[in-house]
Design a protein around this motif. Sequence first.
Motif, mmCIF file in Angstrom:
data_model
loop_
_atom_site.group_PDB
_atom_site.id
_atom_site.type_symbol
_atom_site.label_atom_id
_atom_site.label_comp_id
_atom_site.label_asym_id
_atom_site.label_seq_id
_atom_site.Cartn_x
_atom_site.Cartn_y
_atom_site.Cartn_z
ATOM 1 N N GLU A 253 0.819 -1.204 0.000
ATOM 2 C CA GLU A 253 0.000 0.000 0.000
ATOM 3 C C GLU A 253 0.857 1.259 0.000
ATOM 4 O O GLU A 253 0.456 2.292 -0.536
ATOM 5 N N SER A 254 2.062 1.170 0.573
ATOM 6 C CA SER A 254 2.958 2.328 0.603
ATOM 7 C C SER A 254 3.364 2.780 -0.791
ATOM 8 O O SER A 254 3.788 3.918 -0.981
ATOM 9 N N GLY A 256 1.209 2.537 -3.374
ATOM 10 C CA GLY A 256 -0.034 2.651 -4.116
ATOM 11 C C GLY A 256 -0.123 3.864 -5.014
ATOM 12 O O GLY A 256 -0.495 3.763 -6.193
ATOM 13 N N GLU A 257 0.191 5.049 -4.516
ATOM 14 C CA GLU A 257 0.050 6.272 -5.301
ATOM 15 C C GLU A 257 0.982 6.255 -6.508
ATOM 16 O O GLU A 257 0.575 6.586 -7.633
ATOM 17 N N ARG A 260 -0.229 3.530 -9.091
ATOM 18 C CA ARG A 260 -1.447 3.912 -9.825
ATOM 19 C C ARG A 260 -1.151 4.968 -10.888
ATOM 20 O O ARG A 260 -1.748 4.958 -11.972
#
Length: 506
Positions: A253-254, A256-257, A260
Amino acid sequence: MNSKAVHTPFAMLADRMRHRVYFTGCLCAWIVLLLGCAPKKPEKKPSILYILADQWRASATGYAGDPNVRTPHLDQLAKQSINFQNAVSVIPVCTPYRASLMTGRYPTSTGMFLNDLHLPLTEYGLGDVLADRGYTTAYIGKWHLDGQGRHAYIPPERRRGFAYWKAAECDHDYNQSHYYTGNSPEKQYWEGYDVYAQTADAKAYIAGQLENEKPFALFLSYGTPHFPHHTAPEELQQNYPPGEIILPANVPESMGEQVRKEAQGYYAHCEALDQSIGDLLAYLDALGIREETLIVFTSDHGEMLGSHGVRPKAKQVPLAESARIPFLLHYPPLHGKSGRTVQTPITTPDIFPTLFGLLDLPIPDTYEGDDLSSVLTENSEIEGHAVLYMQLAPWGVAGPYGREYRAVKTAQYTYVRSLDGPWLLFNDQKDPLQLTNLIEEPAYEAIVSQLDEKLEALLGKRGDAFHPAQWYLDRWQLKPGAHGSIPYDKEGTVPPQSPQLRKDAS
């Protein structure tokens, strides 16, 4: 007088002869009828259209289950094709894959294990192989095998038998990418987004072959969805708002940005390719030649996009996102209007031995890959079959995955050995995201032993003792740059890097 016929011996003999003539005539008529209805042997071998994407991972299609990407044309093609679900790149890097495809040989035999290397002219190139088997040959797009600079002119004698040529060594400026053609060293440029322009050129080439007595073999080598991702068509990027992109569970999740943001352009490139491939297939239908054209859609390697914490844009590593590639084979005379899924694994050197076996063409003695055509012609699987893939000199990946390895892929497992010994084991059928490394699980001890034996047998067949990277660099006298590729200057030129290159260039 009696009206009954008199059956003299002569009359009886004549009667028998009449019946025999009648029967023979009927038999001949039936033979003529059957011959007229039987399928005619084709006057020429089928044409070949080999569609090669760059860095398109196996999971990034609708038919493979990606919840984000829009690939309706490939999804439909998959329903009508043979889908090799366990295809892997022999080395998941651009130049090594292409060298293996063009020679049918392993990187440990050719020394082609880094980007931007020169494929020695002593190798029997695929264009020459196809020409020797009666094909007219064409290559459009990315080449990446000349090793004398990404912008260098590649003269006809270094095009490995491809007669029609609109190609460049390597250019990822997709909205202003260059190519060379004919005998001119003058640089040309594709108009607009090169995927669309190259597709249009492929259609024009095919149209020009309709009256040719020989079949054609056309390689359409796209540069996308390889980064830079942000250069994908803007209208297609709008289909993938970053906030709506669903990431697989193996992406931290770290990241994720960041992931994406890259995935938005990656998927847009994929959709543009899908549209272009759909346009090309529709054109074959309009010409009425799709049924007699053997079509392959595949990629040279995958893209990590943050999976397992490996940075976006990376490949090279033994994990599925990097090593596994899509591989569809469409040839209606073989499988009809519906396709099927093949579990038997295939790796790069196997591709053209398999296609030649399917088409009943002589397989060059120099080829090291396996002919898997029985899987296609007999509608079967090869139980227990394993294929080899590898990394000789790791580069561009920090952390635990940046190391040398040898790996085997079976229908069920991925097994990887590093220089330190058994390293990774994944049950790909139960764990497609490869979340659980089973290498130290007691219940899998026998599986590890069996797969290690398979790996040892494959390495023995290739004469590969699995040395550290420096051994291979010394053997071929290579000095890679900081990023693992052969260095080139701002003009895209490189100094000769091997004795064979110096000989070829002199």
